[in-house]
Design an enzyme around this catalytic site. Structure first.
Site, PDB file in Angstrom:
ATOM      1  N   ASP A   1      14.827  -4.203 -11.907  1.00  0.00           N
ATOM      2  CA  ASP A   1      13.672  -4.492 -11.060  1.00  0.00           C
ATOM      3  C   ASP A   1      12.490  -3.805 -11.746  1.00  0.00           C
ATOM      4  O   ASP A   1      12.465  -2.578 -11.873  1.00  0.00           O
ATOM      5  CB  ASP A   1      13.911  -3.913  -9.656  1.00  0.00           C
ATOM      6  CG  ASP A   1      12.752  -4.202  -8.720  1.00  0.00           C
ATOM      7  OD1 ASP A   1      11.681  -4.627  -9.195  1.00  0.00           O
ATOM      8  OD2 ASP A   1      12.907  -3.986  -7.499  1.00  0.00           O
ATOM      9  N   TRP A  45      14.720   0.796  -2.959  1.00  0.00           N
ATOM     10  CA  TRP A  45      13.801  -0.013  -2.145  1.00  0.00           C
ATOM     11  C   TRP A  45      14.641  -0.726  -1.091  1.00  0.00           C
ATOM     12  O   TRP A  45      15.597  -1.444  -1.450  1.00  0.00           O
ATOM     13  CB  TRP A  45      13.112  -1.020  -3.082  1.00  0.00           C
ATOM     14  CG  TRP A  45      12.058  -1.863  -2.468  1.00  0.00           C
ATOM     15  CD1 TRP A  45      11.008  -1.460  -1.702  1.00  0.00           C
ATOM     16  CD2 TRP A  45      11.926  -3.285  -2.619  1.00  0.00           C
ATOM     17  NE1 TRP A  45      10.225  -2.529  -1.379  1.00  0.00           N
ATOM     18  CE2 TRP A  45      10.774  -3.675  -1.918  1.00  0.00           C
ATOM     19  CE3 TRP A  45      12.664  -4.271  -3.285  1.00  0.00           C
ATOM     20  CZ2 TRP A  45      10.336  -4.986  -1.859  1.00  0.00           C
ATOM     21  CZ3 TRP A  45      12.228  -5.582  -3.221  1.00  0.00           C
ATOM     22  CH2 TRP A  45      11.077  -5.940  -2.516  1.00  0.00           C
ATOM     23  N   LYS A  55       1.492  -5.219  -8.479  1.00  0.00           N
ATOM     24  CA  LYS A  55       0.759  -3.954  -8.611  1.00  0.00           C
ATOM     25  C   LYS A  55      -0.082  -3.923  -9.883  1.00  0.00           C
ATOM     26  O   LYS A  55      -1.226  -3.475  -9.863  1.00  0.00           O
ATOM     27  CB  LYS A  55       1.695  -2.746  -8.625  1.00  0.00           C
ATOM     28  CG  LYS A  55       3.024  -2.936  -7.945  1.00  0.00           C
ATOM     29  CD  LYS A  55       2.960  -2.766  -6.461  1.00  0.00           C
ATOM     30  CE  LYS A  55       4.309  -3.127  -5.872  1.00  0.00           C
ATOM     31  NZ  LYS A  55       4.525  -3.012  -4.510  1.00  0.00           N
TER      32      LYS A  55
HETATM   33  C1  LMR Z   1       6.693  -0.940  -1.363  1.00  0.00           C
HETATM   34  O1  LMR Z   1       7.808  -0.514  -1.693  1.00  0.00           O
HETATM   35  O2  LMR Z   1       5.987  -0.376  -0.529  1.00  0.00           O
HETATM   36  C2  LMR Z   1       6.150  -2.168  -2.017  1.00  0.00           C
HETATM   37  O3  LMR Z   1       7.006  -2.602  -3.011  1.00  0.00           O
HETATM   38  C3  LMR Z   1       5.810  -3.226  -1.049  1.00  0.00           C
HETATM   39  C4  LMR Z   1       7.004  -3.908  -0.470  1.00  0.00           C
HETATM   40  O4  LMR Z   1       7.104  -5.125  -0.615  1.00  0.00           O
HETATM   41  O5  LMR Z   1       7.857  -3.243   0.119  1.00  0.00           O
END
Ligand code: LMR
Length: 407
Positions: free
Chosen positions: A219, A138, A254
């Site tokens: 996470d 992420w 979520k």
């Molecule tokens: C995502 O990865 O799209 C979600 O976790 C929203 C975000 O905060 O990035």
């Protein structure tokens, strides 16, 4: 006025920051006039009509608490204590929680992002500033670590060649790391790749990390969206069982639809209750300087869902429905892609779990999806499956087949 005497304005040299890799294209999508446009960017659950609304359980809880939620006072620095007591058994399982909760500190935070930020700052202060994140991960992990004063590097996770999780490469790399390195792990539904280790692989990861004295920082943002509430927590429970000290940044965005309410928890598994007290005192110091204390409303909703037996049953059903729709859309996507684009092997999509699938494409292909077809996705090839519907899926499949064919 001469240039020497002219007063320079303070903000004159502020450089424009690059757009956020996930939220950044939101306004471009809104402004895009093409009727066929599809939004596969942000990880938000939407139904087949593309509505993103409170889950039934959260709706019921909100109604129940509305008239009692009159408190204007601050919450404690580490938030709503009941939330920790109610989420603990969900995360660790009732038995492990009972046996260990005397040594697990929990702070209710402003979403999972808040938990990650506070946790990173605490670990940088007390354990190490050297962090490792999975390749890919992420993108906000990197920004959060930077802001918390940490250094980070990647550990191998996803292999483009294997089109999946490269377990051997990860294990081999972990074995080379210096003691006390902090390893950021995705508890389930890996974001962005959708590829998770098996329980057996988690056991070995845990063993290697224990031997190498590496610190696990989970996470945990998708509990209940992969295989189920219990199964999705397997990684964390394996590590707890193996006796790790560790941190878990938990998000209720979520799985409780608390996106805009910002509800999260930072759990810190400590050696004993005396250490827990001291860890908690430092975590509170960090929170106080960052945002003082978290907002209450969303935490009251989550707590009400978990302590009201009827609502908890509805919540379990809510999550089943989410999993079912995600599964159905992913299955339809794969089936259609395999029929439509026989020359391309899309088999690898079958192993993906949770909200995201990682399409094997480069940045220019992702850009083509936007430019030519108005299908918005992140530039690494990630698509958010709940953006697919029974109405738009054929259009997405046709576009993907075209873009993926020409390499
Ligand atoms: C995502 O990865 O799209 C979600 O976790 C929203 C975000 O905060 O990035």
């Amino acid at each position: 006025m001469g240039s020497k005497t002219r007063k320079k304005m303070f903000f004159q040299e502020v450089a424009e920051a690059p757009p956020d890799p996930i939220f950044g294209l939101g306004s471009a999508f809104k402004a895009d006039p093409r009727k066929e446009k599809v939004n596969l960017m942000v990880g938000i659950y939407k139904d087949d009509q593309l509505r993103s609304e409170l889950l039934h359980s959260a709706r019921g809880a909100k109604n129940n608490i509305l008239n009692q939620d009159l408190m204007a006072d601050y919450l404690p620095i580490d938030g709503h204590p009941e939330l920790i007591e109610l989420l603990g058994p969900i995360v660790f399982g009732a038995e492990l929680w009972k046996a260990n909760h005397g040594r697990i500190y929990g702070a209710h935070t402003t979403g999972g992002t808040g938990a990650l930020r506070v946790g990173a700052e605490f670990l940088a202060q007390e354990v190490s500033k050297t962090f490792y994140v999975s390749n890919h991960t992420w993108p906000n992990h990197r920004s959060i670590l930077e802001r918390a004063g940490c250094q980070y590097d990647n550990y191998p996770y996803y292999s483009r060649e294997k089109k999946g999780f490269d377990f051997e490469a990860m294990i081999a790399f972990l074995r080379t790391l210096p003691e006390k390195s902090v390893i950021v792990l995705h508890a389930c539904c890996h974001n962005p790749t959708g590829c998770d280790p098996t329980a057996e692989q988690w056991r070995l990861i845990s063993k290697v990390m224990k031997e190498g004295k590496l610190f696990p920082f989970f996470d945990f943002a998708y509990q209940g969206l992969g295989d189920g509430i219990e199964k999705d927590a397997e990684s964390v429970r394996i590590f707890l069982h193996d006796g790790h000290e560790m941190a878990i940044a938990y998000s209720c965005s979520k799985n409780f639809s608390m996106y805009c309410q910002r509800v999260g928890v930072l759990f810190m598994v400590d050696e004993n209750s005396a250490v827990k007290m001291r860890v908690g005192s430092q975590v509170k110091r960090i929170i106080r300087a960052l945002y003082s204390n978290p907002p209450a409303h969303g935490a009251l909703i989550v707590a009400e869902v978990l302590k009201n037996d009827d609502l908890k049953q509805i919540w379990i059903k809510d999550l089943e429905a989410i999993r079912k729709r995600i599964h159905l859309m992913r299955e339809s996507l794969i089936q259609r892609l395999m029929t439509k684009a026989k020359a391309i092997n899309f088999e690898y999509l079958k192993s993906h779990k949770g909200m995201f699938s990682f399409i094997d494409m480069d940045k220019s292909q992702a850009q083509r999806m936007i430019d030519e077809f108005a299908i918005y996705m992140t530039d690494n090839g990630r698509i958010s499956i709940p953006g697919l519907t029974t109405k738009n899926i054929d259009y997405v499949v046709n576009s993907l087949s075209t873009v993926c064919a020409k390499r």
